[in-house]
Motif scaffolding. Structure first.
Motif, PDB file in Angstrom:
ATOM      1  N   TRP A   1      -4.340 100.043  -2.505  1.00  0.00           N
ATOM      2  CA  TRP A   1      -4.702  98.648  -3.130  1.00  0.00           C
ATOM      3  C   TRP A   1      -4.915  98.675  -4.530  1.00  0.00           C
ATOM      4  CZ3 TRP A   1      -7.854  99.866  -7.412  1.00  0.00           C
ATOM      5  CH2 TRP A   1      -8.475 101.546  -7.182  1.00  0.00           C
ATOM      6  N   THR A   2      -3.723  99.450  -4.796  1.00  0.00           N
ATOM      7  CA  THR A   2      -2.855  99.025  -6.257  1.00  0.00           C
ATOM      8  C   THR A   2      -1.785  98.388  -6.116  1.00  0.00           C
ATOM      9  OG1 THR A   2      -1.756 101.505  -5.865  1.00  0.00           O
ATOM     10  CG2 THR A   2      -3.860 101.441  -6.966  1.00  0.00           C
ATOM     11  N   ASN A   3      -1.189  98.857  -4.634  1.00  0.00           N
ATOM     12  CA  ASN A   3      -0.074  97.399  -4.917  1.00  0.00           C
ATOM     13  C   ASN A   3       0.109  96.862  -3.645  1.00  0.00           C
ATOM     14  OD1 ASN A   3       2.733  96.625  -4.659  1.00  0.00           O
ATOM     15  ND2 ASN A   3       2.788  98.467  -4.291  1.00  0.00           N
ATOM     16  N   TRP A   4      -0.597  95.441  -3.337  1.00  0.00           N
ATOM     17  CA  TRP A   4      -1.669  95.120  -2.167  1.00  0.00           C
ATOM     18  C   TRP A   4       0.079  94.109  -2.181  1.00  0.00           C
ATOM     19  CZ3 TRP A   4      -5.237  96.084   0.964  1.00  0.00           C
ATOM     20  CH2 TRP A   4      -5.248  94.651   1.951  1.00  0.00           C
ATOM     21  N   THR A   5       0.050  94.133  -1.090  1.00  0.00           N
ATOM     22  CA  THR A   5       1.312  92.769  -0.181  1.00  0.00           C
ATOM     23  C   THR A   5       0.462  92.348   1.372  1.00  0.00           C
ATOM     24  OG1 THR A   5       1.888  94.969   1.494  1.00  0.00           O
ATOM     25  CG2 THR A   5       3.067  94.688  -1.233  1.00  0.00           C
ATOM     26  N   GLN A   6      -0.477  92.544   0.940  1.00  0.00           N
ATOM     27  CA  GLN A   6      -1.683  92.079   2.702  1.00  0.00           C
ATOM     28  C   GLN A   6      -1.364  90.721   2.363  1.00  0.00           C
ATOM     29  OE1 GLN A   6      -1.409  93.953   5.686  1.00  0.00           O
ATOM     30  NE2 GLN A   6      -0.705  95.527   4.010  1.00  0.00           N
ATOM     31  N   PRO A   7      -0.814  89.301   2.634  1.00  0.00           N
ATOM     32  CA  PRO A   7      -0.992  87.853   2.510  1.00  0.00           C
ATOM     33  C   PRO A   7      -2.344  87.795   3.506  1.00  0.00           C
ATOM     34  CG  PRO A   7       0.263  88.752   4.977  1.00  0.00           C
ATOM     35  CD  PRO A   7       0.147  89.434   4.754  1.00  0.00           C
ATOM     36  N   ASP A   8      -3.266  88.835   4.110  1.00  0.00           N
ATOM     37  CA  ASP A   8      -4.389  87.898   4.511  1.00  0.00           C
ATOM     38  C   ASP A   8      -5.669  87.127   3.541  1.00  0.00           C
ATOM     39  OD1 ASP A   8      -2.906  88.120   7.193  1.00  0.00           O
ATOM     40  OD2 ASP A   8      -3.329  89.805   7.230  1.00  0.00           O
ATOM     41  N   THR A   9      -6.048  86.073   3.841  1.00  0.00           N
ATOM     42  CA  THR A   9      -7.367  86.088   3.422  1.00  0.00           C
ATOM     43  C   THR A   9      -8.411  86.575   3.486  1.00  0.00           C
ATOM     44  OG1 THR A   9      -7.807  84.313   4.248  1.00  0.00           O
ATOM     45  CG2 THR A   9      -6.269  84.279   2.283  1.00  0.00           C
ATOM     46  N   PHE A  10     -10.089  87.167   3.120  1.00  0.00           N
ATOM     47  CA  PHE A  10     -10.700  87.736   3.616  1.00  0.00           C
ATOM     48  C   PHE A  10     -12.107  86.854   3.207  1.00  0.00           C
ATOM     49  CE2 PHE A  10      -7.560  90.699   3.415  1.00  0.00           C
ATOM     50  CZ  PHE A  10      -7.573  91.772   5.260  1.00  0.00           C
ATOM     51  N   ASP A  11     -13.542  87.235   4.209  1.00  0.00           N
ATOM     52  CA  ASP A  11     -14.381  86.600   3.584  1.00  0.00           C
ATOM     53  C   ASP A  11     -15.439  87.513   2.643  1.00  0.00           C
ATOM     54  OD1 ASP A  11     -14.022  84.099   4.714  1.00  0.00           O
ATOM     55  OD2 ASP A  11     -14.605  85.413   6.899  1.00  0.00           O
TER      56      ASP A  11
ATOM     57  N   GLN B   1     -20.533  86.690  12.657  1.00  0.00           N
ATOM     58  CA  GLN B   1     -20.218  86.354  13.800  1.00  0.00           C
ATOM     59  C   GLN B   1     -18.977  85.015  12.624  1.00  0.00           C
ATOM     60  OE1 GLN B   1     -19.933  87.791  16.272  1.00  0.00           O
ATOM     61  NE2 GLN B   1     -19.846  86.508  17.932  1.00  0.00           N
ATOM     62  N   GLY B   2     -17.299  85.012  13.184  1.00  0.00           N
ATOM     63  CA  GLY B   2     -17.252  84.829  12.529  1.00  0.00           C
ATOM     64  C   GLY B   2     -16.462  85.336  11.022  1.00  0.00           C
ATOM     65  N   VAL B   3     -17.092  86.040  10.411  1.00  0.00           N
ATOM     66  CA  VAL B   3     -16.270  86.375   8.708  1.00  0.00           C
ATOM     67  C   VAL B   3     -15.778  87.502   9.467  1.00  0.00           C
ATOM     68  CG1 VAL B   3     -17.870  87.474   6.623  1.00  0.00           C
ATOM     69  CG2 VAL B   3     -19.363  86.480   8.334  1.00  0.00           C
ATOM     70  N   HIS B   4     -14.673  87.413   8.306  1.00  0.00           N
ATOM     71  CA  HIS B   4     -13.472  88.045   7.958  1.00  0.00           C
ATOM     72  C   HIS B   4     -13.503  89.417   7.477  1.00  0.00           C
ATOM     73  CE1 HIS B   4      -8.778  88.729   8.878  1.00  0.00           C
ATOM     74  NE2 HIS B   4      -9.464  90.218   9.354  1.00  0.00           N
ATOM     75  N   VAL B   5     -14.104  90.807   7.609  1.00  0.00           N
ATOM     76  CA  VAL B   5     -14.509  91.959   6.835  1.00  0.00           C
ATOM     77  C   VAL B   5     -13.045  92.117   6.337  1.00  0.00           C
ATOM     78  CG1 VAL B   5     -15.692  93.128   6.500  1.00  0.00           C
ATOM     79  CG2 VAL B   5     -16.883  91.677   7.101  1.00  0.00           C
ATOM     80  N   LEU B   6     -12.549  92.914   4.957  1.00  0.00           N
ATOM     81  CA  LEU B   6     -11.485  93.867   4.798  1.00  0.00           C
ATOM     82  C   LEU B   6     -12.497  95.123   4.395  1.00  0.00           C
ATOM     83  CD1 LEU B   6      -8.876  94.614   4.015  1.00  0.00           C
ATOM     84  CD2 LEU B   6      -9.034  93.726   2.231  1.00  0.00           C
ATOM     85  N   GLU B   7     -12.289  96.490   4.744  1.00  0.00           N
ATOM     86  CA  GLU B   7     -12.381  97.674   4.199  1.00  0.00           C
ATOM     87  C   GLU B   7     -11.733  98.211   3.562  1.00  0.00           C
ATOM     88  OE1 GLU B   7     -14.940 101.411   5.515  1.00  0.00           O
ATOM     89  OE2 GLU B   7     -14.301 100.190   7.036  1.00  0.00           O
ATOM     90  N   LEU B   8     -11.532  98.424   1.906  1.00  0.00           N
ATOM     91  CA  LEU B   8     -10.469  99.448   1.426  1.00  0.00           C
ATOM     92  C   LEU B   8     -10.939 101.321   1.423  1.00  0.00           C
ATOM     93  CD1 LEU B   8     -10.097  96.648  -1.786  1.00  0.00           C
ATOM     94  CD2 LEU B   8      -8.912  97.449   0.243  1.00  0.00           C
ATOM     95  N   GLY B   9     -10.040 101.949   1.279  1.00  0.00           N
ATOM     96  CA  GLY B   9      -9.604 102.401   1.268  1.00  0.00           C
ATOM     97  C   GLY B   9     -11.212 103.295   2.662  1.00  0.00           C
TER      98      GLY B   9
END
Length: 85
Positions: free
Chosen positions: A72-82, A15-23
């Motif tokens: 992911w080789t040209n990352w433009t997303q402004p969000d942050t992730f835990d 809960q409360g953890v922001h996860v980014l899954e690449l590929g």
């Protein structure tokens, strides 16, 4: 492995953890993270992969995963992730 370790250490799961899954591919790691309560953003360069992720998420009863086309080789997303998987 990281997801399971964090979930077992925390009684509230992820809960409360922001996860980014690449590929994301089939989306399984993100589905597991979302099951434990994480806010998940799944990304893939291939739109067909994101369609599969969305299909698998719905099959597992998860409607709160965000799906984004991203390179992911040209990352433009402004969000942050835990946690990035």
């Amino acid at each position: 492995h990281e997801i399971a370790a964090r979930a077992s250490e925390n009684p509230d799961g992820l809960q409360g953890v922001h996860v980014l899954e690449l590929g994301a591919g089939t989306g399984l790691p993100g589905i597991v993270a979302a099951t434990f309560g994480a806010t998940v953003t799944q990304t893939d360069f291939a739109s067909v992969a994101l369609e599969l992720c969305q299909h698998n998420g719905k099959r597992n009863g998860l409607t709160h995963i965000e799906y984004r086309t991203a390179d992911w080789t040209n990352w433009t997303q402004p969000d942050t992730f835990d946690l990035i998987i």
